[in-house]
Design an enzyme around this catalytic site. Sequence first.
Site, short mmCIF file in Angstrom:
data_model
loop_
_atom_site.label_atom_id
_atom_site.label_comp_id
_atom_site.label_asym_id
_atom_site.label_seq_id
_atom_site.Cartn_x
_atom_site.Cartn_y
_atom_site.Cartn_z
N CYS A 114 0.83 -1.19 0.00
CA CYS A 114 0.00 0.00 0.00
C CYS A 114 0.88 1.25 0.00
O CYS A 114 2.09 1.16 0.09
CB CYS A 114 -0.93 0.02 1.21
SG CYS A 114 -0.02 0.10 2.76
N ASP B 127 19.80 5.56 -37.93
CA ASP B 127 21.07 5.87 -37.31
C ASP B 127 21.99 6.26 -38.46
O ASP B 127 21.82 5.79 -39.58
CB ASP B 127 21.57 4.62 -36.58
CG ASP B 127 23.04 4.71 -36.24
OD1 ASP B 127 23.41 5.69 -35.59
OD2 ASP B 127 23.80 3.82 -36.64
N ASP C 245 22.38 -0.14 -36.16
CA ASP C 245 23.29 -1.29 -36.14
C ASP C 245 24.11 -1.40 -34.86
O ASP C 245 24.59 -2.47 -34.54
CB ASP C 245 24.24 -1.22 -37.34
CG ASP C 245 25.20 -0.05 -37.23
OD1 ASP C 245 24.81 0.97 -36.66
OD2 ASP C 245 26.34 -0.18 -37.69
N ASP D 71 22.27 1.80 -30.45
CA ASP D 71 20.96 1.87 -31.09
C ASP D 71 19.97 0.88 -30.47
O ASP D 71 18.77 0.98 -30.68
CB ASP D 71 21.07 1.53 -32.59
CG ASP D 71 21.93 2.52 -33.33
OD1 ASP D 71 21.90 3.70 -32.96
OD2 ASP D 71 22.65 2.10 -34.26
#
Lengths: 800, 68
Positions: A13, A448, A665, A669
């Site tokens: 809680c 990228d 790649d 990334d």
Amino acid sequence: MSQVELPISGMTCANCARAVERAVKKLPGVTSVNVNLASERATVEYTPGVVSIAHIVAAIRKAGYDVPAQPADLGSRAALDATRAARQAELAQRRRRAIVGLLLALPTFTLSMGRDLGLLGLVLGPAFAPPGGHAAHQASEQAVLNWLLFALALPVQLYVGWPFYTHGYTALRNGAPNMDVLVALGSSAAFGYSCAVLLGWVDGHVYFETAAVILALISLGKYLEARAKGQAGAAIERLLDLTPKTARRLRPRADGSLEEEDVPVASINIGDLLVARPGERIAADGVVVAGHSAVDESMITGESVPRDKGPGDTVIAGTVNREGVLRYEAARVGQDTVLAQIVRLVAQAQGSKAPIQALADRVSAVFVPAVMLIAIGTFAAWLALGGDFQRAMINAVAVLVVACPCALGLATPAAIMVGMGRGAELGILFRNSAALEQAARVGLIAFDKTGTLTQGRPTVVEVVVLDQTCAPTPDALLALAAGAEQHSEHPLAQAIVEAAKARAIQPTPTAQFRALPGMGVFAVAHSTGDNQRTIAVGSARLMAQQGVALDERAEAQIARLQARGCTVMLVAVDGRLAGAIGLRDTARPESRTAIAALKQRGIRTLMLTGDNAPAARAVAEELGIDEVLAEVMPGEKAARIAALKLAAAAPRRRSARALVAMVGDGINDAPALAEADVGIAIGSGTDVAIEAADVTLMRSDLRQVVQAIDLARATARGIRQNLFWAFFYNLLLIPLAALGVFQQYGPILAAGAMASSSLFVVGNSLRLRRQVRGGELNLSAQQKAGAGQIRDDAPSTALG
Amino acid sequence: MNTTTVFIPNISCQGCVRAIQAELCDLAGVLKVEGDPQTRQVTITWDERTSWEAIRERLIEINYPPAH
């Protein structure tokens, strides 16, 4: 100031969360605590050195709560193994259900259809002919057959059908009826009605085979789909593999000298002095205190040129030390390293991805309530029009029975399997069906830069002569530089040698090659009639160390090359600066074609890179990319993708093409690939990127991105057509059932609908194979011509 | 030696009871803290080194004020 995120168990809680906060806040050195009850995590900011993570964990435990595992929990091997085992178990169970379903449904279907079409009667005698009237129906042989069908269908209904009941119930409770509800409803109606017939409560025909075949086919479809799913967590495992297990630590001896010891990485503390020999991985994020070297950071940044490192430079855990010996001080260890952050980002992104609603479920969400309304309407109408209760009930049930399309189970898997198979032939690997479905709805693709749009390795783009007495022409300068660099393995060196080779320049013969790690090379030239000259090729730092003077003009040229995004290699002969060579990571020749083709398909393109804005913009313009996000820190990429997802979804939430794909790649990334709706990894990239992505392109050719989109769109079209055909025949039968015509012709009609829709679905799916061609893309002639230009920067001849 | 049983409305789970136990036992003089999340009653035993006032203050501080 450091931050740590700890998993906490035992909180039930808001008071519990406050209790944890209080317990941690009391510790000296803790500046802020934030406990999230829902996610069961605490984020603690603290001053390392004053308090350690171990102290914080102890305080939480003392307060009566537990920290279940190390903060690495998200990516720990134990957690990975557990999820993998659970997946295997689930798959095995799906398989059992599909096999049991098929084994029992096949005889049920054969017997029942055989009777209905009169074949059974021909073989076994007239007693097994289709029941012509009530008298024949009561024949004991018919009863035996019905009971046999019941015995075959019962286990299918209970065992194979069980998951449909449980999942369907959950879906109903959530107020979103899905395919499971439809299947559970239809098969139960058919089965229950048939039982009532069997017990003689109502007159009619049994539909045990309908119930069994629906459940068996859809279970098979679900199994096939589940099998195609990729393994969660493989990306994280690859990342964990990158971290070295041990490190070399320097420990001061009593006499003040240093002693080297091998220690497990887990025991490294902030401030420890570590050593990395050539070829070894860096064990912790740190700051170099002594030594020079080049460090291969390609797995983090995608940049293939090793970074030169000297005292004061930072190093990243997991990267590979190439040339020299480095001494560095650990600044961030364990959970705080860049690599660990990437692991966390990948895990978070993978965990936060909401499961997408399959098209079949979206159709069902509309179809189920409609069918139920029609069934209720049928019941009410028959009752209101004076029909008796039983007849009204039978017709209402008939509506439910015919509404459940058998081919529904095949509609999505059949198209997906063909689509994925075609993709594999083209060298495009989709991780799962969701990836294929999502790729069709992509409206924005973020790329990228390094290693994705570009080749990820440097190429000589400009040769500048600065002193004509040393080297009269750019070619002569290149010959000198190539001569010195031909013994070096460094990518920049190889690029220079290659550039000489491409221009048919003979490298100057050299001897006494010497490499200075992280700075450059020396060699002695001994060409014909030449007195021996010392050539030095390397960074500005090498020139400074060798006392080579850089005049104003040289500085200006260097600045100009750097502004163009070039790495500059300086060439000195006998201590005099001869010239400069600019190298740049150039665009992949096919990138431009790919970008143009994507635009033609109405997809926005964007470049996401850590590089500086001018260099990024230069490449973006060359390729025709719409937008550029430059100077993005590695850890930020996923957040940028998340923002793009929000922005793309907001204005047209219901639009078909509002998803964001990311193509990349590198390890850096990986979080972005996991975060994107569709992550696309270049096959030549790192394993981590491939594992984090939804799609892998086996050839490092961006034109495959276009093919992947085309294939996904064709598959999505196929799925929609399949769903249409799966529902079509059943839709036709619903009015007949509602009108009560079904009683008489029901069995034949139902069998006909089942067969036609299944045939249509399979046939239509196979048609997909021809939809996406390999090789050439659909492009206009003009775009094709433009795509041929690789680079326009020919080596320039600088002014003497 | 004193023993008091108080009703603490803020208690909602066993975790709350544990938190109260941990916090009160930090006070010198508190000998025993027992609680039941169902009835939300906590029984505290302490000796002369502390006082009900101090205990009450601590309970209020940690956001578990006793009723009354």
